[in-house]
Design a protein around this motif. Structure first.
Motif, PDB file in Angstrom:
ATOM      1  N   ARG A  30      41.587  29.336 -12.737  1.00 23.10           N
ATOM      2  CA  ARG A  30      41.478  28.639 -14.026  1.00 23.10           C
ATOM      3  C   ARG A  30      42.367  29.315 -15.059  1.00 23.10           C
ATOM      4  NH1 ARG A  30      35.777  27.307 -17.159  1.00 23.10           N
ATOM      5  NH2 ARG A  30      36.681  26.046 -18.851  1.00 23.10           N
ATOM      6  N   ARG A  31      43.088  28.519 -15.822  1.00 25.39           N
ATOM      7  CA  ARG A  31      44.024  29.049 -16.803  1.00 25.39           C
ATOM      8  C   ARG A  31      43.305  29.849 -17.883  1.00 25.39           C
ATOM      9  NH1 ARG A  31      48.793  29.253 -14.427  1.00 25.39           N
ATOM     10  NH2 ARG A  31      49.385  27.259 -13.540  1.00 25.39           N
ATOM     11  N   GLY A  32      43.944  30.955 -18.292  1.00 27.78           N
ATOM     12  CA  GLY A  32      43.377  31.798 -19.336  1.00 27.78           C
ATOM     13  C   GLY A  32      44.462  32.519 -20.102  1.00 27.78           C
TER      14      GLY A  32
ATOM     15  N   LYS B  27      44.964  35.633 -20.338  1.00 22.50           N
ATOM     16  CA  LYS B  27      45.467  36.823 -19.664  1.00 22.50           C
ATOM     17  C   LYS B  27      46.472  36.501 -18.558  1.00 22.50           C
ATOM     18  CE  LYS B  27      41.139  39.386 -20.376  1.00 22.50           C
ATOM     19  NZ  LYS B  27      40.050  40.108 -19.707  1.00 22.50           N
ATOM     20  N   ASP B  28      46.654  35.221 -18.250  1.00 23.22           N
ATOM     21  CA  ASP B  28      47.492  34.847 -17.105  1.00 23.22           C
ATOM     22  C   ASP B  28      48.926  35.338 -17.264  1.00 23.22           C
ATOM     23  OD1 ASP B  28      45.238  33.665 -16.239  1.00 23.22           O
ATOM     24  OD2 ASP B  28      46.005  31.628 -16.163  1.00 23.22           O
TER      25      ASP B  28
ATOM     26  N   LEU C  19      48.758  25.995 -21.913  1.00 26.47           N
ATOM     27  CA  LEU C  19      47.941  26.331 -23.089  1.00 26.47           C
ATOM     28  C   LEU C  19      48.281  25.441 -24.278  1.00 26.47           C
ATOM     29  CD1 LEU C  19      47.965  30.236 -22.870  1.00 26.47           C
ATOM     30  CD2 LEU C  19      46.105  28.689 -22.287  1.00 26.47           C
TER      31      LEU C  19
ATOM     32  N   LYS D 156      40.393  38.174 -13.266  1.00 22.38           N
ATOM     33  CA  LYS D 156      41.233  38.439 -14.443  1.00 22.38           C
ATOM     34  C   LYS D 156      40.962  39.827 -15.036  1.00 22.38           C
ATOM     35  CE  LYS D 156      42.729  34.235 -14.048  1.00 22.38           C
ATOM     36  NZ  LYS D 156      42.593  33.198 -15.065  1.00 22.38           N
TER      37      LYS D 156
END
Length: 418
Positions: free
Chosen positions: A174-176, A178-179, A245, A140
């Motif tokens: 993994r979701r974040g 910044k995705d 999210l 990321k």
């Protein structure tokens, strides 16, 4: 002496000592020039000095250490004196550019890419088939990603050993937060998933020095349906990230209601503040005892947000034909419902935390803000609905007009009137 000189060279590169570094390099080269036979001698295991240097520190040389530490001035000097050192791979086949990404050294990466100006090393892969773009997406590193996509010659749709593109790596990571920005940057550069590559030609970010033909003539698709499909794909990916999210936030808010949970049970409380029963159980919501109205509103709004977000995720992964604007409009409306419900949840949470003396003032402020928010949402919904309706009417009119279009009639001229 050689061991001491080598250790000093490593220390200078790691600490960024530019003044000592050129002298150590000069001494090292002078030893090889005076005694070139040293480079050919082998030890009892048949290893030459080159083998030993490659094996030590997993093949990392002083240039690798300087890149990992972000010593830009040292890098300049090392690349100037020993440019071939920048092309030496370390353990697992990683290049110095891979190390820059792993250790988040953006300035080192930018310097090396500009100095080397080599398409091959920019697209070099490690033993797992990971290019520096794959690695930057996995870590990321959005600043590095944007730099690589700005015109370094990186292959946007290169595959690793698992046949995954950079966009696939992002989808499986993994979701974040910044995705969304990373996905937008990749899509704008023409990134595709592995399943989409068979339907499109490979995409490469053109090098800054490449002047064969204008970018718009190379990269912009010529057919309008392909452009529309690309737009819908980007929007679908954005909805998936935001929905994930939102679902995570709603789930967490449901487990930790405002005001907290009782840590003990069956303790007699004063008969006030609308408390129906003086006793309570450990692990239950405090707000539910103190204000049943607030708790019910909070629970309802949070549940709506959670179900709406989960519905978007479910609809996107079921494989329904969401490449049409109408279905995307439905998903967008559901997302607006989820966001609006989350706004109500925020309002109720603040009211629970607010002291009774200030509750009236806070309520007015929150109500004004909520009305403004709903007004903006209503205008956006109205605008999208009008645009969708106009598009539908245009398509219907086009189909009906085609069916009603009169066929050209053949006129026969009477030969007697000629």
């Amino acid at each position: 002496m050689a061991a001491t000189l080598e250790s000093k060279l490593y220390e200078a590169a790691e600490e960024g000592d530019v003044t000592v570094l050129p002298e150590l390099i000069r001494q090292d080269r002078e030893i090889i020039q005076r005694k070139p036979e040293f480079t050919k001698q082998v030890d009892s295991k048949g290893s030459s000095p080159l083998h030993s240097a490659s094996a030590k520190g997993e093949g990392r040389n002083p240039l690798h250490l300087a890149a990992m530490k972000g010593k830009v001035e040292v890098l300049k000097e090392l690349v100037r004196v020993r440019p071939q050192a920048a092309r030496v791979a370390v353990a697992s086949g990683e290049t110095v550019l891979h190390l820059c990404v792993k250790y988040a050294q953006f300035e080192s990466l930018r310097l090396l890419v500009d100095l080397m100006n080599d398409h091959e090393i920019v697209n070099a892969k490690d033993d797992y088939g990971m290019s520096i773009l794959h690695l930057a997406v996995a870590y990321k590193q959005i600043e590095i990603i944007k730099f690589l996509l700005s015109g370094t010659g990186v292959e946007v749709n290169g595959l690793n050993t698992n046949s995954l593109t950079a966009l696939d790596v992002l989808a499986q990571s993994r979701r974040g937060l910044k995705d969304f920005a990373i996905a937008e940057s990749l899509r704008d550069a023409g990134a595709l998933k592995a399943t989409e590559i068979s339907h499109s030609r490979p995409r490469i970010v053109r090098s800054r020095t490449e002047t064969t033909m204008p970018r718009f003539a190379q990269d912009v698709p010529t057919n309008q349906p392909a452009k529309r499909e690309d737009w819908l794909t980007r929007k679908r990916d954005s909805l998936m990230v935001v929905a994930s999210l939102m679902a995570t936030m709603s789930f967490q808010a449901g487990l930790t209601p405002p005001g907290g949970l009782w840590q003990d049970g069956s303790i007699q409380a004063p008969q006030s503040n609308n408390i129906k029963d003086g006793s309570h159980e450990a692990g239950t919501s405090i707000t539910a005892y103190r204000s049943q109205s607030y708790y019910s509103q909070y629970l309802a709004a949070n549940t709506i947000s959670f179900i709406a977000s989960m519905s978007i995720i479910l609809l996107l992964i079921t494989g329904l034909p969401f490449k049409r604007r109408f279905f995307m409009w439905i998903l967008t409306v559901i997302m607006w419902i989820a966001i609006s419900a989350m706004a109500f949840t925020y309002r109720i949470s603040l009211l629970v935390f607010t002291p009774k003396a200030e509750e009236l003032n806070v309520t007015h402020i929150l109500d004004y803000a909520l009305v403004a928010w709903l007004l903006v949402m209503a205008l956006l919904l109205l605008a999208h609905t009008i645009r969708l309706t106009v598009n539908i009417f245009r398509k219907v009119e086009s189909v009906v007009g085609t069916k009603r279009k009169p066929q050209p009639s053949l006129s026969y001229t009477n030969s007697s009137n000629v």
